[in-house]
Design a protein around this motif. Sequence first.
Motif, short mmCIF file in Angstrom:
data_model
loop_
_atom_site.label_atom_id
_atom_site.label_comp_id
_atom_site.label_asym_id
_atom_site.label_seq_id
_atom_site.Cartn_x
_atom_site.Cartn_y
_atom_site.Cartn_z
N TYR A 11 -12.27 4.44 -3.19
CA TYR A 11 -11.29 3.52 -3.75
C TYR A 11 -11.57 2.09 -3.31
O TYR A 11 -11.70 1.82 -2.12
N GLU A 12 -11.65 1.20 -4.26
CA GLU A 12 -11.73 -0.21 -3.92
C GLU A 12 -10.33 -0.79 -3.82
O GLU A 12 -9.38 -0.25 -4.38
N ASN A 13 -10.22 -1.91 -3.10
CA ASN A 13 -8.95 -2.63 -3.11
C ASN A 13 -9.23 -4.11 -3.15
O ASN A 13 -10.29 -4.58 -2.72
N ARG A 14 -8.29 -4.85 -3.66
CA ARG A 14 -8.40 -6.31 -3.70
C ARG A 14 -7.07 -6.90 -3.30
O ARG A 14 -6.02 -6.48 -3.78
N LEU A 27 -0.03 -2.40 -5.28
CA LEU A 27 -0.02 -2.27 -6.73
C LEU A 27 -0.93 -1.14 -7.17
O LEU A 27 -2.12 -1.12 -6.85
N LEU A 28 -0.36 -0.18 -7.91
CA LEU A 28 -1.11 0.99 -8.38
C LEU A 28 -1.08 1.03 -9.91
O LEU A 28 -0.01 1.13 -10.51
N ARG A 29 -2.23 0.94 -10.52
CA ARG A 29 -2.37 1.09 -11.97
C ARG A 29 -3.81 1.48 -12.26
O ARG A 29 -4.69 1.34 -11.40
N SER A 30 -4.07 1.98 -13.45
CA SER A 30 -5.42 2.37 -13.83
C SER A 30 -5.88 1.48 -14.98
O SER A 30 -5.10 0.76 -15.59
N GLY A 31 -7.19 1.53 -15.25
CA GLY A 31 -7.72 0.74 -16.36
C GLY A 31 -8.63 -0.37 -15.88
O GLY A 31 -8.87 -0.54 -14.68
N VAL A 32 -9.11 -1.17 -16.83
CA VAL A 32 -10.11 -2.19 -16.50
C VAL A 32 -9.54 -3.31 -15.65
O VAL A 32 -10.28 -4.00 -14.94
N THR A 34 -7.34 -3.00 -13.17
CA THR A 34 -6.64 -2.42 -12.01
C THR A 34 -6.69 -3.29 -10.76
O THR A 34 -5.78 -3.28 -9.95
N LEU A 35 -7.78 -4.07 -10.58
CA LEU A 35 -7.92 -4.89 -9.38
C LEU A 35 -7.60 -6.36 -9.60
O LEU A 35 -7.77 -7.17 -8.69
N SER A 36 -7.13 -6.72 -10.77
CA SER A 36 -6.88 -8.12 -11.06
C SER A 36 -5.45 -8.53 -10.74
O SER A 36 -4.54 -7.70 -10.70
N ASP A 37 -5.25 -9.82 -10.51
CA ASP A 37 -3.92 -10.38 -10.28
C ASP A 37 -3.24 -10.49 -11.64
O ASP A 37 -3.74 -11.20 -12.52
N GLY A 54 -7.89 0.15 -6.62
CA GLY A 54 -8.60 0.56 -7.82
C GLY A 54 -8.49 2.05 -8.08
O GLY A 54 -8.82 2.86 -7.21
N LEU A 55 -8.00 2.40 -9.27
CA LEU A 55 -7.80 3.80 -9.62
C LEU A 55 -8.43 4.10 -10.98
O LEU A 55 -8.50 3.22 -11.85
#
Length: 206
Positions: A11-14, A27-32, A34-37, A54-55
Amino acid sequence: MTKGAAPDASYENRSFGAPGAERTVVLLRSGVSTLSDPRPDATARRDARIVAVGLTIDDIDDPAAYRGATPAEATASAIARFVTEESHGRPVGLVGVGEAGELAIMVAAHLGENVDRLALVAVPRPESELGASEVAELLDRIAAKTLLMNGQADPTAASGAAEWFKKHLASARVEMVPRTDDPDARLILADVWERVLSHVAPATVR
């Protein structure tokens, strides 16, 4: 903004927002995205550190017949451990979006009082009777003040879904939001991010 591996190598995180803030929001969400503000201008106005994990769809897969050994349960356990390390003993805010909403509920149930504010955005209600029963049991364990935000004409997460979750939560508020550009589309997190932040990262947390 910082980026790294978390809660384990898969898992990545930002992180974005205020790096030294006492308040942490996960913040948890999936998709392209996922790591953006979701909206940097709104984030900048809050004294909070946002950690996006990142999920993928595989990470949140939770077939009801095999609960307890699912990818989602393993993911929730790992993220709960990560949040515990990141929070330094302070309660956190938690945001679950769309299909990652049930994962956020699992994480909140794992963390108990360590999550004091929860926001569920455009989260569909469970599809099966078995799934609904299991999610309801998790919701019964959550004492966090919860904000439920759904699109008024969302095809899978409109008012019926919001009211179902509210019924099973100890403290919940429903806010229905119209999509003016496409009334029948799923609510977009960026459109409500400022409101979500005001809930999960209030100026004074009680």
